[in-house]
Design a protein around this motif. Structure first.
Motif, PDB file in Angstrom:
ATOM      1  N   GLU A  25     -16.596  16.759  -1.562  1.00 58.80           N
ATOM      2  CA  GLU A  25     -15.453  17.882  -1.914  1.00 58.80           C
ATOM      3  C   GLU A  25     -15.340  19.098  -1.878  1.00 58.80           C
ATOM      4  N   ALA A  26     -15.802  19.053  -1.328  1.00 56.90           N
ATOM      5  CA  ALA A  26     -15.731  20.461  -0.208  1.00 56.90           C
ATOM      6  C   ALA A  26     -14.217  20.711   0.961  1.00 56.90           C
ATOM      7  N   GLU A  27     -14.899  19.457   1.838  1.00 61.63           N
ATOM      8  CA  GLU A  27     -13.982  19.168   2.786  1.00 61.63           C
ATOM      9  C   GLU A  27     -12.163  18.747   1.909  1.00 61.63           C
ATOM     10  N   ALA A  28     -12.085  17.756   1.233  1.00 62.35           N
ATOM     11  CA  ALA A  28     -10.823  17.474   0.128  1.00 62.35           C
ATOM     12  C   ALA A  28     -10.432  19.104  -0.237  1.00 62.35           C
ATOM     13  N   ALA A  29     -11.687  20.377  -0.657  1.00 60.28           N
ATOM     14  CA  ALA A  29     -10.662  21.337  -1.246  1.00 60.28           C
ATOM     15  C   ALA A  29     -10.220  22.062   0.118  1.00 60.28           C
ATOM     16  N   ALA A  30     -10.679  22.022   0.782  1.00 59.38           N
ATOM     17  CA  ALA A  30     -10.045  22.654   1.760  1.00 59.38           C
ATOM     18  C   ALA A  30      -8.914  22.287   2.300  1.00 59.38           C
ATOM     19  N   LEU A  31      -8.544  20.826   1.907  1.00 59.50           N
ATOM     20  CA  LEU A  31      -6.820  20.633   2.484  1.00 59.50           C
ATOM     21  C   LEU A  31      -5.874  21.144   2.439  1.00 59.50           C
ATOM     22  N   LYS A  48      -9.591   5.315  -6.052  1.00 60.00           N
ATOM     23  CA  LYS A  48      -9.984   7.023  -6.837  1.00 60.00           C
ATOM     24  C   LYS A  48     -11.485   6.740  -6.017  1.00 60.00           C
ATOM     25  N   ARG A  49     -12.173   6.148  -5.763  1.00 58.92           N
ATOM     26  CA  ARG A  49     -13.418   5.982  -5.296  1.00 58.92           C
ATOM     27  C   ARG A  49     -13.639   5.469  -3.735  1.00 58.92           C
ATOM     28  N   THR A  50     -12.301   5.095  -2.608  1.00 61.80           N
ATOM     29  CA  THR A  50     -12.720   4.798  -1.454  1.00 61.80           C
ATOM     30  C   THR A  50     -11.343   5.691  -0.523  1.00 61.80           C
ATOM     31  N   GLU A  51     -11.694   5.542   0.249  1.00 56.93           N
ATOM     32  CA  GLU A  51     -11.179   5.742   1.680  1.00 56.93           C
ATOM     33  C   GLU A  51     -11.249   4.511   2.545  1.00 56.93           C
ATOM     34  N   SER A  52     -10.015   3.408   2.923  1.00 55.30           N
ATOM     35  CA  SER A  52      -9.662   2.405   3.522  1.00 55.30           C
ATOM     36  C   SER A  52      -9.367   2.727   5.159  1.00 55.30           C
ATOM     37  N   LEU A 104       0.522  -1.336  -0.050  1.00 54.08           N
ATOM     38  CA  LEU A 104      -0.321   0.213  -0.286  1.00 54.08           C
ATOM     39  C   LEU A 104       0.905   1.236  -0.428  1.00 54.08           C
ATOM     40  N   ARG A 105       0.121   2.073  -0.856  1.00 53.50           N
ATOM     41  CA  ARG A 105       1.069   3.515  -0.584  1.00 53.50           C
ATOM     42  C   ARG A 105       0.355   4.750   0.505  1.00 53.50           C
ATOM     43  N   ALA A 106       0.737   5.568   0.963  1.00 58.43           N
ATOM     44  CA  ALA A 106       1.212   6.326   2.351  1.00 58.43           C
ATOM     45  C   ALA A 106      -0.271   6.840   1.370  1.00 58.43           C
ATOM     46  N   PRO A 107      -1.533   7.043   1.298  1.00 60.58           N
ATOM     47  CA  PRO A 107      -2.559   8.322   1.366  1.00 60.58           C
ATOM     48  C   PRO A 107      -1.694   9.388   1.313  1.00 60.58           C
ATOM     49  N   GLU A 108      -2.462   9.585   0.355  1.00 58.87           N
ATOM     50  CA  GLU A 108      -2.142  11.579  -0.021  1.00 58.87           C
ATOM     51  C   GLU A 108      -2.752  12.270   0.578  1.00 58.87           C
ATOM     52  N   LYS A 109      -4.149  12.059   1.068  1.00 59.98           N
ATOM     53  CA  LYS A 109      -4.683  13.315   2.023  1.00 59.98           C
ATOM     54  C   LYS A 109      -6.323  12.501   1.979  1.00 59.98           C
ATOM     55  N   LEU A 110      -6.540  12.418   3.477  1.00 59.47           N
ATOM     56  CA  LEU A 110      -7.765  11.643   4.507  1.00 59.47           C
ATOM     57  C   LEU A 110      -8.504  13.126   4.124  1.00 59.47           C
TER      58      LEU A 110
END
Length: 307
Positions: free
Chosen positions: A301-307, A263-267, A137-143
């Motif tokens: 989408e809103a929270e991801a854009a704010a990161l 692309k579709r999930t956070e795990s 697994l690669r480390a997630p970029e942003k959760l």
């Protein structure tokens, strides 16, 4: 005469039953509800992945006998969803003498893959398909949904669990063991009659170990943002000092062991360690990849854009 041809065991085509249509997940319907599944872009509510584990048990007992219940490990990556009415067949590689790990897979009647897995007996922790997948697994970029989780986070409490024959297993699993046995694809007297087993007690089927291990999962209080819809993407059931028995008290301790993103999930990958009632003897472990669907979280989408 000898051949190098690989040989496999396979079971009959079965139609697994959907028993989670009334499942409640964090206060709302789950992906196993047909209408919720359709909203999320799926054809219908899928049958829960571990349901398919039962089709492998007769094949693995054929290979390893009683040892399978005592120290077997089934480590599965789910590939395609199955809906009620579809037929599934299980396959297991036939091992060479002394071989302790085999490849397994399941297919629909038309050949569509359902899952891939490894099955092993007495292997050390980490020697399985899922631990190999987890290591890559690669480390997630942003959760977003899982932003408050971290690897190493422990469950809030030690969770006390048991499974009696007629015990309703809660909002996540609104049925009992006896109700499951009425529809399980591969039944055995060992699941209901303790006098028939080597341990003098009825054995919890592998697919119901998942139910036992998730029964009190909310008590872990992992801070996953809600409301969100999740599904099982990967799952491993490992017996260490098995089997787990009907009507026996156990204690569960949980830990987040990996975080990942697609692309579709956070795990979040949770290792649930199942101990005897004293909390001193480790009996079994479950590794579970909870995949949360990004588009099921309204503020994603809103929270991801704010990161």
């Amino acid at each position: 005469m000898s051949f190098d041809t690989p040989l496999y065991l396979c079971g009959p085509l079965r139609e697994p039953k959907q028993m989670l249509a009334d499942q409640e997940y964090s206060g709302h319907s789950s992906i196993h509800d047909d209408s919720m599944a359709e909203k999320l872009g799926f054809r219908a509510g899928p049958i829960e992945g571990p349901t398919h584990f039962s089709q492998f048990t007769p094949l693995l007992v054929e290979i390893w006998g009683q040892q399978w219940f005592e120290k077997g490990c089934f480590s599965s990556h789910f590939q395609n969803m199955v809906v009620e009415g579809e037929q599934v067949r299980a396959f297991v590689e036939r091992p060479a003498p002394g071989q302790t790990r085999v490849r397994c897979w399941a297919e629909k009647a038309d050949g569509t893959p359902v899952l891939e897995a490894s099955a092993s007996i007495g292997a050390a922790p980490g020697e399985s398909l899922l631990y190999e997948r987890m290591a890559k697994l690669r480390a997630p970029e942003k959760l977003v949904i899982l932003s408050d989780l971290h690897v190493g986070m422990k469950g809030a409490v030690d969770e006390k669990v048991r499974m009696d024959p007629d015990q309703n297993m809660g909002k996540l699993y609104p049925f009992s063991l006896n109700q499951k046995l009425a529809g399980i694809t591969e039944n055995s007297s060992w699941y209901s009659d303790g006098s028939r087993t080597p341990w003098g007690r009825a054995v919890i089927p592998t697919e119901m170990v998942s139910v036992l291990a998730e029964y009190t999962s909310k008590d872990a209080e992992f801070p996953v943002k809600q409301p969100v819809i999740g599904l099982f993407a990967d799952q491993e059931i490992r017996m260490i000092d098995g089997p787990l028995l009907v009507g026996e008290d156990y204690l569960i301790r949980r830990e987040v062991v990996a975080l990942s993103e697609s692309k579709r999930t956070e795990s979040y990958w949770v290792l649930s360690r199942i101990y005897d009632a004293s909390g001193e003897v480790l009996k079994a472990e479950m590794l579970l990849n909870h995949a949360t669907l990004k588009h099921s979280y309204a503020n994603y989408e809103a929270e991801a854009a704010a990161l």
